[in-house]
Design a protein around this motif. Structure first.
Motif, PDB file in Angstrom:
ATOM      1  N   TYR A  90     -21.425  18.339  21.376  1.00  0.00           N
ATOM      2  CA  TYR A  90     -19.966  17.622  21.678  1.00  0.00           C
ATOM      3  C   TYR A  90     -19.721  16.847  20.287  1.00  0.00           C
ATOM      4  CZ  TYR A  90     -16.741  13.827  23.121  1.00  0.00           C
ATOM      5  OH  TYR A  90     -15.619  13.167  23.164  1.00  0.00           O
ATOM      6  N   ASP A  91     -20.933  16.141  19.791  1.00  0.00           N
ATOM      7  CA  ASP A  91     -20.670  15.328  18.641  1.00  0.00           C
ATOM      8  C   ASP A  91     -20.372  16.179  17.148  1.00  0.00           C
ATOM      9  OD1 ASP A  91     -23.287  16.430  18.335  1.00  0.00           O
ATOM     10  OD2 ASP A  91     -24.244  14.607  17.632  1.00  0.00           O
ATOM     11  N   LYS A  92     -20.386  17.396  17.630  1.00  0.00           N
ATOM     12  CA  LYS A  92     -19.953  18.148  16.150  1.00  0.00           C
ATOM     13  C   LYS A  92     -18.558  18.248  16.101  1.00  0.00           C
ATOM     14  CE  LYS A  92     -24.069  19.343  14.842  1.00  0.00           C
ATOM     15  NZ  LYS A  92     -24.786  18.681  13.783  1.00  0.00           N
ATOM     16  N   PHE A  93     -17.648  18.018  17.105  1.00  0.00           N
ATOM     17  CA  PHE A  93     -16.190  18.219  17.280  1.00  0.00           C
ATOM     18  C   PHE A  93     -15.731  16.970  16.232  1.00  0.00           C
ATOM     19  CE2 PHE A  93     -16.925  20.197  21.182  1.00  0.00           C
ATOM     20  CZ  PHE A  93     -15.967  21.113  21.161  1.00  0.00           C
ATOM     21  N   PRO A  94     -14.695  17.647  15.300  1.00  0.00           N
ATOM     22  CA  PRO A  94     -14.063  16.685  14.491  1.00  0.00           C
ATOM     23  C   PRO A  94     -13.252  15.416  15.282  1.00  0.00           C
ATOM     24  CG  PRO A  94     -13.681  18.715  13.814  1.00  0.00           C
ATOM     25  CD  PRO A  94     -14.369  18.843  15.098  1.00  0.00           C
ATOM     26  N   PRO A  95     -13.240  14.104  14.853  1.00  0.00           N
ATOM     27  CA  PRO A  95     -12.578  13.171  15.553  1.00  0.00           C
ATOM     28  C   PRO A  95     -11.232  13.626  15.809  1.00  0.00           C
ATOM     29  CG  PRO A  95     -13.716  12.144  13.918  1.00  0.00           C
ATOM     30  CD  PRO A  95     -14.012  13.775  13.654  1.00  0.00           C
ATOM     31  N   ASN A  96     -10.572  14.327  15.197  1.00  0.00           N
ATOM     32  CA  ASN A  96      -9.029  14.800  15.570  1.00  0.00           C
ATOM     33  C   ASN A  96      -9.023  15.581  16.522  1.00  0.00           C
ATOM     34  OD1 ASN A  96     -10.020  16.769  13.742  1.00  0.00           O
ATOM     35  ND2 ASN A  96      -7.907  16.621  12.445  1.00  0.00           N
ATOM     36  N   GLN A  97     -10.139  16.077  16.953  1.00  0.00           N
ATOM     37  CA  GLN A  97     -10.023  17.359  17.897  1.00  0.00           C
ATOM     38  C   GLN A  97     -10.604  16.980  19.296  1.00  0.00           C
ATOM     39  OE1 GLN A  97     -11.847  20.897  16.264  1.00  0.00           O
ATOM     40  NE2 GLN A  97     -10.243  20.821  14.420  1.00  0.00           N
ATOM     41  N   LEU A  98     -11.008  15.842  19.590  1.00  0.00           N
ATOM     42  CA  LEU A  98     -11.380  15.339  20.827  1.00  0.00           C
ATOM     43  C   LEU A  98     -10.598  15.112  21.891  1.00  0.00           C
ATOM     44  CD1 LEU A  98     -13.662  12.440  19.309  1.00  0.00           C
ATOM     45  CD2 LEU A  98     -14.481  14.806  20.111  1.00  0.00           C
ATOM     46  N   ASN A  99      -9.193  15.185  21.704  1.00  0.00           N
ATOM     47  CA  ASN A  99      -8.463  15.346  22.758  1.00  0.00           C
ATOM     48  C   ASN A  99      -7.979  16.815  23.055  1.00  0.00           C
ATOM     49  OD1 ASN A  99      -7.959  12.595  23.212  1.00  0.00           O
ATOM     50  ND2 ASN A  99      -6.677  12.345  21.347  1.00  0.00           N
ATOM     51  N   THR A 100      -8.472  17.950  22.550  1.00  0.00           N
ATOM     52  CA  THR A 100      -8.329  19.144  22.879  1.00  0.00           C
ATOM     53  C   THR A 100      -9.111  19.468  24.222  1.00  0.00           C
ATOM     54  OG1 THR A 100     -10.318  19.907  21.651  1.00  0.00           O
ATOM     55  CG2 THR A 100      -8.010  19.883  20.660  1.00  0.00           C
ATOM     56  N   LEU A 101      -8.881  20.473  24.761  1.00  0.00           N
ATOM     57  CA  LEU A 101      -9.610  20.861  26.147  1.00  0.00           C
ATOM     58  C   LEU A 101     -11.167  20.645  26.286  1.00  0.00           C
ATOM     59  CD1 LEU A 101      -8.501  21.441  28.949  1.00  0.00           C
ATOM     60  CD2 LEU A 101      -8.736  23.992  28.470  1.00  0.00           C
ATOM     61  N   ASP A 102     -11.717  21.504  25.324  1.00  0.00           N
ATOM     62  CA  ASP A 102     -13.137  21.849  25.809  1.00  0.00           C
ATOM     63  C   ASP A 102     -13.860  20.290  25.611  1.00  0.00           C
ATOM     64  OD1 ASP A 102     -15.506  23.227  26.579  1.00  0.00           O
ATOM     65  OD2 ASP A 102     -15.944  22.625  24.338  1.00  0.00           O
ATOM     66  N   PRO A 103     -13.344  19.598  24.665  1.00  0.00           N
ATOM     67  CA  PRO A 103     -13.963  18.311  24.407  1.00  0.00           C
ATOM     68  C   PRO A 103     -13.586  17.290  25.400  1.00  0.00           C
ATOM     69  CG  PRO A 103     -12.760  18.487  22.203  1.00  0.00           C
ATOM     70  CD  PRO A 103     -12.940  19.780  23.171  1.00  0.00           C
ATOM     71  N   LEU A 104     -12.341  17.457  25.900  1.00  0.00           N
ATOM     72  CA  LEU A 104     -12.156  16.513  27.004  1.00  0.00           C
ATOM     73  C   LEU A 104     -12.577  16.814  28.395  1.00  0.00           C
ATOM     74  CD1 LEU A 104      -9.379  14.672  27.971  1.00  0.00           C
ATOM     75  CD2 LEU A 104      -8.466  16.735  28.622  1.00  0.00           C
ATOM     76  N   ILE A 105     -12.952  17.853  28.644  1.00  0.00           N
ATOM     77  CA  ILE A 105     -13.646  18.188  29.776  1.00  0.00           C
ATOM     78  C   ILE A 105     -14.983  17.677  29.579  1.00  0.00           C
ATOM     79  CG2 ILE A 105     -14.573  20.435  31.293  1.00  0.00           C
ATOM     80  CD1 ILE A 105     -12.128  21.865  30.501  1.00  0.00           C
ATOM     81  N   ARG A 106     -15.685  18.035  28.858  1.00  0.00           N
ATOM     82  CA  ARG A 106     -16.823  17.319  28.567  1.00  0.00           C
ATOM     83  C   ARG A 106     -16.901  15.953  28.606  1.00  0.00           C
ATOM     84  NH1 ARG A 106     -19.885  20.647  23.500  1.00  0.00           N
ATOM     85  NH2 ARG A 106     -18.787  22.852  23.804  1.00  0.00           N
ATOM     86  N   ARG A 107     -15.979  15.156  28.088  1.00  0.00           N
ATOM     87  CA  ARG A 107     -16.061  13.766  28.243  1.00  0.00           C
ATOM     88  C   ARG A 107     -15.612  13.294  29.468  1.00  0.00           C
ATOM     89  NH1 ARG A 107     -12.229  13.252  24.485  1.00  0.00           N
ATOM     90  NH2 ARG A 107     -10.692  12.650  25.659  1.00  0.00           N
ATOM     91  N   GLU A 108     -14.628  14.123  30.006  1.00  0.00           N
ATOM     92  CA  GLU A 108     -13.995  13.343  31.320  1.00  0.00           C
ATOM     93  C   GLU A 108     -14.221  13.803  32.752  1.00  0.00           C
ATOM     94  OE1 GLU A 108     -12.149  10.474  31.142  1.00  0.00           O
ATOM     95  OE2 GLU A 108     -12.281  10.186  29.066  1.00  0.00           O
TER      96      GLU A 108
END
Length: 179
Positions: A90-108
């Motif tokens: 998760y921490d390898k996603f660039p900050p401007n991509q954290l609202n995309t689907l995969d990191p959103l699912i992981r976070r929320e």
């Protein structure tokens, strides 16, 4: 599906790819009926109070709450979301991509402290389930922070709005992360 209407018109985008299909309403109803008769092995939303889709790599009982996701898309006026499926932490996603689907699912949508936070969640199976829900359609789009068009899910606004109204507001909201 073996039935294909012959009187469909396609509206093309600037990239000359189909963006919309226009067909008579009766043809659309026939297609919907056929689709409901031809159930697939893709996980379907469950029938619990808040519709959910199982997360295939989220651990026991992990699921994506469609009401929360619908509320997120509507409240933040999201028309399309990049899928961004990646087999990386998760921490390898660039900050401007954290609202995309995969990191959103992981976070929320994973339980707090889940050991699966670094496991790809936006699998093809999950994306197909989201499309099968009728709330999204597959697309390819340009997004800031990506060098080329990427796989995305376009929001079906009318269906999503009706779904949200029918199921009520979620218990918790999802905030849009600032870059």
């Amino acid at each position: 599906m073996s039935y294909v209407p012959s009187n469909i018109q396609f509206l093309l985008g600037s990239d000359h790819q189909p963006v919309f299909a226009v067909l008579p309403y009766e043809e659309y109803r026939k297609l919907l009926k056929l689709a409901s008769e031809n159930q697939t092995a893709t996980p379907r939303p469950s029938s619990d109070k808040h519709k959910t889709v199982p997360l295939p790599h989220g651990g026991p009982g992990a699921s994506l709450d469609l009401v929360r996701l619908a509320a997120y898309c509507i409240q933040h006026d999201i028309e399309s979301i990049a899928v961004n499926m990646r087999a990386q932490s998760y921490d390898k996603f660039p900050p401007n991509q954290l609202n995309t689907l995969d990191p959103l699912i992981r976070r929320e949508f994973l339980p707090q402290g889940s050991p699966y936070k670094n496991t790809m969640q936006a699998t093809t199976e999950l994306v197909n389930s989201l499309v099968d829900s009728g709330l999204f359609i597959n697309a390819k789009r340009h997004f800031p922070g990506f060098y080329r068009p990427v796989n995305a899910l376009d929001v079906c606004r009318d269906a999503m709005g009706a779904f949200w109204v029918a199921n009520g507001s979620p218990e918790s909201q999802i905030e849009l992360l600032k870059e």
